[in-house]
Scaffold this active site. Sequence first.
Site, PDB file in Angstrom:
ATOM      1  N   LYS A   8       0.832  -1.213   0.000  1.00  0.00           N
ATOM      2  CA  LYS A   8       0.000   0.000   0.000  1.00  0.00           C
ATOM      3  C   LYS A   8       0.865   1.261   0.000  1.00  0.00           C
ATOM      4  O   LYS A   8       0.665   2.162  -0.802  1.00  0.00           O
ATOM      5  CB  LYS A   8      -0.921   0.023   1.240  1.00  0.00           C
ATOM      6  CG  LYS A   8      -1.853  -1.168   1.348  1.00  0.00           C
ATOM      7  CD  LYS A   8      -2.762  -1.078   2.553  1.00  0.00           C
ATOM      8  CE  LYS A   8      -2.064  -1.151   3.903  1.00  0.00           C
ATOM      9  NZ  LYS A   8      -1.390  -2.438   4.193  1.00  0.00           N
ATOM     10  N   ARG A  44     -10.077   0.885   8.407  1.00  0.00           N
ATOM     11  CA  ARG A  44      -9.672  -0.475   8.765  1.00  0.00           C
ATOM     12  C   ARG A  44     -10.750  -1.214   9.526  1.00  0.00           C
ATOM     13  O   ARG A  44     -10.561  -2.399   9.855  1.00  0.00           O
ATOM     14  CB  ARG A  44      -8.447  -0.387   9.678  1.00  0.00           C
ATOM     15  CG  ARG A  44      -7.137  -0.598   8.981  1.00  0.00           C
ATOM     16  CD  ARG A  44      -6.077  -0.367  10.039  1.00  0.00           C
ATOM     17  NE  ARG A  44      -4.934  -1.188   9.851  1.00  0.00           N
ATOM     18  CZ  ARG A  44      -3.815  -0.759   9.259  1.00  0.00           C
ATOM     19  NH1 ARG A  44      -3.733   0.447   8.772  1.00  0.00           N
ATOM     20  NH2 ARG A  44      -2.793  -1.560   9.163  1.00  0.00           N
ATOM     21  N   ARG A  56      11.947  -6.132   5.225  1.00  0.00           N
ATOM     22  CA  ARG A  56      11.702  -4.701   5.020  1.00  0.00           C
ATOM     23  C   ARG A  56      12.571  -3.822   5.917  1.00  0.00           C
ATOM     24  O   ARG A  56      12.754  -4.109   7.088  1.00  0.00           O
ATOM     25  CB  ARG A  56      10.233  -4.375   5.305  1.00  0.00           C
ATOM     26  CG  ARG A  56       9.966  -2.880   5.252  1.00  0.00           C
ATOM     27  CD  ARG A  56       8.520  -2.556   5.171  1.00  0.00           C
ATOM     28  NE  ARG A  56       7.769  -2.917   6.371  1.00  0.00           N
ATOM     29  CZ  ARG A  56       6.485  -2.629   6.547  1.00  0.00           C
ATOM     30  NH1 ARG A  56       5.815  -2.013   5.580  1.00  0.00           N
ATOM     31  NH2 ARG A  56       5.878  -2.981   7.648  1.00  0.00           N
ATOM     32  N   ARG A  90      10.866  -1.742  11.504  1.00  0.00           N
ATOM     33  CA  ARG A  90       9.711  -1.362  12.318  1.00  0.00           C
ATOM     34  C   ARG A  90       9.490  -2.391  13.421  1.00  0.00           C
ATOM     35  O   ARG A  90       9.552  -3.595  13.147  1.00  0.00           O
ATOM     36  CB  ARG A  90       8.455  -1.273  11.427  1.00  0.00           C
ATOM     37  CG  ARG A  90       8.257   0.097  10.813  1.00  0.00           C
ATOM     38  CD  ARG A  90       7.160   0.164   9.782  1.00  0.00           C
ATOM     39  NE  ARG A  90       5.896  -0.464  10.139  1.00  0.00           N
ATOM     40  CZ  ARG A  90       4.818  -0.458   9.352  1.00  0.00           C
ATOM     41  NH1 ARG A  90       4.845   0.156   8.173  1.00  0.00           N
ATOM     42  NH2 ARG A  90       3.713  -1.063   9.718  1.00  0.00           N
ATOM     43  N   ARG A 102      -0.905  -8.592  13.398  1.00  0.00           N
ATOM     44  CA  ARG A 102      -1.444  -7.634  12.417  1.00  0.00           C
ATOM     45  C   ARG A 102      -2.299  -8.349  11.379  1.00  0.00           C
ATOM     46  O   ARG A 102      -3.324  -7.849  10.941  1.00  0.00           O
ATOM     47  CB  ARG A 102      -0.285  -6.880  11.742  1.00  0.00           C
ATOM     48  CG  ARG A 102       0.333  -5.834  12.666  1.00  0.00           C
ATOM     49  CD  ARG A 102       1.740  -5.470  12.234  1.00  0.00           C
ATOM     50  NE  ARG A 102       1.813  -4.859  10.931  1.00  0.00           N
ATOM     51  CZ  ARG A 102       2.911  -4.858  10.170  1.00  0.00           C
ATOM     52  NH1 ARG A 102       4.024  -5.456  10.590  1.00  0.00           N
ATOM     53  NH2 ARG A 102       2.897  -4.278   9.001  1.00  0.00           N
TER      54      ARG A 102
HETATM   55  P1  AP5 Z   1       4.833  -1.701   1.888  1.00  0.00           P
HETATM   56  O1  AP5 Z   1       4.569  -0.834   0.733  1.00  0.00           O
HETATM   57  O2  AP5 Z   1       5.581  -1.122   3.047  1.00  0.00           O
HETATM   58  O3  AP5 Z   1       3.476  -2.404   2.367  1.00  0.00           O
HETATM   59  P2  AP5 Z   1       2.240  -1.852   3.183  1.00  0.00           P
HETATM   60  O4  AP5 Z   1       1.020  -2.469   2.597  1.00  0.00           O
HETATM   61  O5  AP5 Z   1       2.297  -0.370   3.272  1.00  0.00           O
HETATM   62  O6  AP5 Z   1       2.531  -2.546   4.575  1.00  0.00           O
HETATM   63  P3  AP5 Z   1       2.421  -1.970   6.046  1.00  0.00           P
HETATM   64  O7  AP5 Z   1       3.207  -2.912   6.909  1.00  0.00           O
HETATM   65  O8  AP5 Z   1       2.779  -0.534   6.120  1.00  0.00           O
HETATM   66  O9  AP5 Z   1       0.895  -2.150   6.304  1.00  0.00           O
HETATM   67  P4  AP5 Z   1       0.134  -2.084   7.598  1.00  0.00           P
HETATM   68  O10 AP5 Z   1      -1.251  -1.928   7.118  1.00  0.00           O
HETATM   69  O11 AP5 Z   1       0.368  -3.236   8.497  1.00  0.00           O
HETATM   70  O12 AP5 Z   1       0.787  -0.837   8.379  1.00  0.00           O
HETATM   71  P5  AP5 Z   1       0.306   0.630   8.703  1.00  0.00           P
HETATM   72  O13 AP5 Z   1       1.493   1.473   8.722  1.00  0.00           O
HETATM   73  O14 AP5 Z   1      -0.849   1.021   7.889  1.00  0.00           O
HETATM   74  O15 AP5 Z   1       5.607  -2.991   1.371  1.00  0.00           O
HETATM   75  C1  AP5 Z   1       6.035  -4.008   2.244  1.00  0.00           C
HETATM   76  C2  AP5 Z   1       7.411  -4.534   1.824  1.00  0.00           C
HETATM   77  O16 AP5 Z   1       7.276  -5.179   0.583  1.00  0.00           O
HETATM   78  C3  AP5 Z   1       8.478  -3.452   1.607  1.00  0.00           C
HETATM   79  O17 AP5 Z   1       9.718  -3.954   2.014  1.00  0.00           O
HETATM   80  C4  AP5 Z   1       8.445  -3.188   0.113  1.00  0.00           C
HETATM   81  O18 AP5 Z   1       9.689  -2.730  -0.380  1.00  0.00           O
HETATM   82  C5  AP5 Z   1       8.090  -4.561  -0.416  1.00  0.00           C
HETATM   83  N1  AP5 Z   1       7.302  -4.530  -1.648  1.00  0.00           N
HETATM   84  C6  AP5 Z   1       6.277  -3.700  -1.956  1.00  0.00           C
HETATM   85  N2  AP5 Z   1       5.762  -4.009  -3.170  1.00  0.00           N
HETATM   86  C7  AP5 Z   1       6.486  -5.074  -3.616  1.00  0.00           C
HETATM   87  C8  AP5 Z   1       6.425  -5.842  -4.807  1.00  0.00           C
HETATM   88  N3  AP5 Z   1       5.534  -5.605  -5.782  1.00  0.00           N
HETATM   89  N4  AP5 Z   1       7.311  -6.867  -4.948  1.00  0.00           N
HETATM   90  C9  AP5 Z   1       8.210  -7.139  -3.960  1.00  0.00           C
HETATM   91  N5  AP5 Z   1       8.325  -6.436  -2.828  1.00  0.00           N
HETATM   92  C10 AP5 Z   1       7.452  -5.414  -2.649  1.00  0.00           C
HETATM   93  O19 AP5 Z   1      -0.239   0.461  10.194  1.00  0.00           O
HETATM   94  C11 AP5 Z   1       0.648   0.187  11.249  1.00  0.00           C
HETATM   95  C12 AP5 Z   1      -0.102   0.214  12.575  1.00  0.00           C
HETATM   96  O20 AP5 Z   1      -0.645   1.525  12.807  1.00  0.00           O
HETATM   97  C13 AP5 Z   1      -1.312  -0.721  12.692  1.00  0.00           C
HETATM   98  O21 AP5 Z   1      -0.941  -2.025  13.051  1.00  0.00           O
HETATM   99  C14 AP5 Z   1      -2.125  -0.011  13.777  1.00  0.00           C
HETATM  100  O22 AP5 Z   1      -1.565  -0.222  15.055  1.00  0.00           O
HETATM  101  C15 AP5 Z   1      -1.928   1.450  13.428  1.00  0.00           C
HETATM  102  N6  AP5 Z   1      -2.932   1.943  12.474  1.00  0.00           N
HETATM  103  C16 AP5 Z   1      -2.693   2.493  11.245  1.00  0.00           C
HETATM  104  N7  AP5 Z   1      -3.827   2.822  10.638  1.00  0.00           N
HETATM  105  C17 AP5 Z   1      -4.837   2.479  11.504  1.00  0.00           C
HETATM  106  C18 AP5 Z   1      -6.252   2.549  11.433  1.00  0.00           C
HETATM  107  N8  AP5 Z   1      -6.866   3.051  10.349  1.00  0.00           N
HETATM  108  N9  AP5 Z   1      -6.965   2.089  12.499  1.00  0.00           N
HETATM  109  C19 AP5 Z   1      -6.361   1.608  13.596  1.00  0.00           C
HETATM  110  N10 AP5 Z   1      -5.011   1.487  13.725  1.00  0.00           N
HETATM  111  C20 AP5 Z   1      -4.257   1.928  12.685  1.00  0.00           C
HETATM  112 MG    MG Z   2       2.529   1.010   4.839  1.00  0.00          MG
END
Ligand code: AP5
Ligand code: MG
Length: 212
Positions: free
Chosen positions: A13, A88, A127, A159, A170
């Site tokens: 994402k 979410r 990552r 992270r 997660r």
């Molecule tokens: P990346 O692009 O970083 O993936 P992502 O989908 O952004 O993954 P996240 O871990 O950020 O998602 P998340 O939803 O768990 O975390 P968030 O920060 O939203 O890619 C991942 C890896 O793959 C990277 O190394 C990248 O280089 C690689 N990659 C990407 N595309 C690729 C491809 N095509 N081929 C190969 N490799 C690839 O949330 C974190 C925390 O915040 C939550 O757990 C929660 O505690 C809180 N939070 C955030 N939003 C909310 C909400 N709305 N409600 C409640 N809590 C929330």
């Molecule tokens: Mg992300």
Amino acid sequence: MNVILLGPPGAGKGTQAKRLTARFGIPQLSTGDILRKAAADGTPLGKKAKALMDAGKLVPDEIVNGIIDEALASGQAAKGFLLDGFPRTVPQATALDEMVQRRGTRIDRVVVLEVPTEVLVERLSGRATCPRCQTSYGKDSPPKRPGICDNDGEKLVVRPDDMPDRVRQRMLEYESKTALLTGYYKARGVVRPVNGVGTVDEVEKRIVQALQ
Ligand code: AP5
Ligand code: MG
């Protein structure tokens, strides 16, 4: 254009949102990035969120709803937005509906990035993230200099929520609270499932197609 990027942890994402922001000139609104910045700055909000985030649990709906309402009110999203990691839960989705309706607009597309669990686990275990600009690097997209962010020269970090047990937590949160949002939006005809496996360029092309 108002777009939601939906998908499990590690689906890409953030990686794709950064590409799409550059391509379409609309901002990425990432609740995860905003919360991590607040935690790093040690704000009261950040302190409250950090323990939950590090444990891989969702932070309360009212906190993230407030973050998004504030971002929309700031005017930065006047031409549209890309939501990354929000909504979410069903209460977040209903709050978002109210926020966009209040502004006389709507959600145009919900892109659902589909990636098998084993690929997600593999990606997250490899990552490294920039604590300043939140760019993710992986095995397929390493930084030019090992351990250093290409954009701002910051030292990359792992992270805390990328530890294997937190990743499992997660995934559970996603399965039990977020995956069902596809059904929430389905009747509106805005949902576009996209295969998230392939190179970053390939996935970007598929998303651009899905947005047309
Ligand atoms: P990346 O692009 O970083 O993936 P992502 O989908 O952004 O993954 P996240 O871990 O950020 O998602 P998340 O939803 O768990 O975390 P968030 O920060 O939203 O890619 C991942 C890896 O793959 C990277 O190394 C990248 O280089 C690689 N990659 C990407 N595309 C690729 C491809 N095509 N081929 C190969 N490799 C690839 O949330 C974190 C925390 O915040 C939550 O757990 C929660 O505690 C809180 N939070 C955030 N939003 C909310 C909400 N709305 N409600 C409640 N809590 C929330
Ligand atoms: Mg992300």
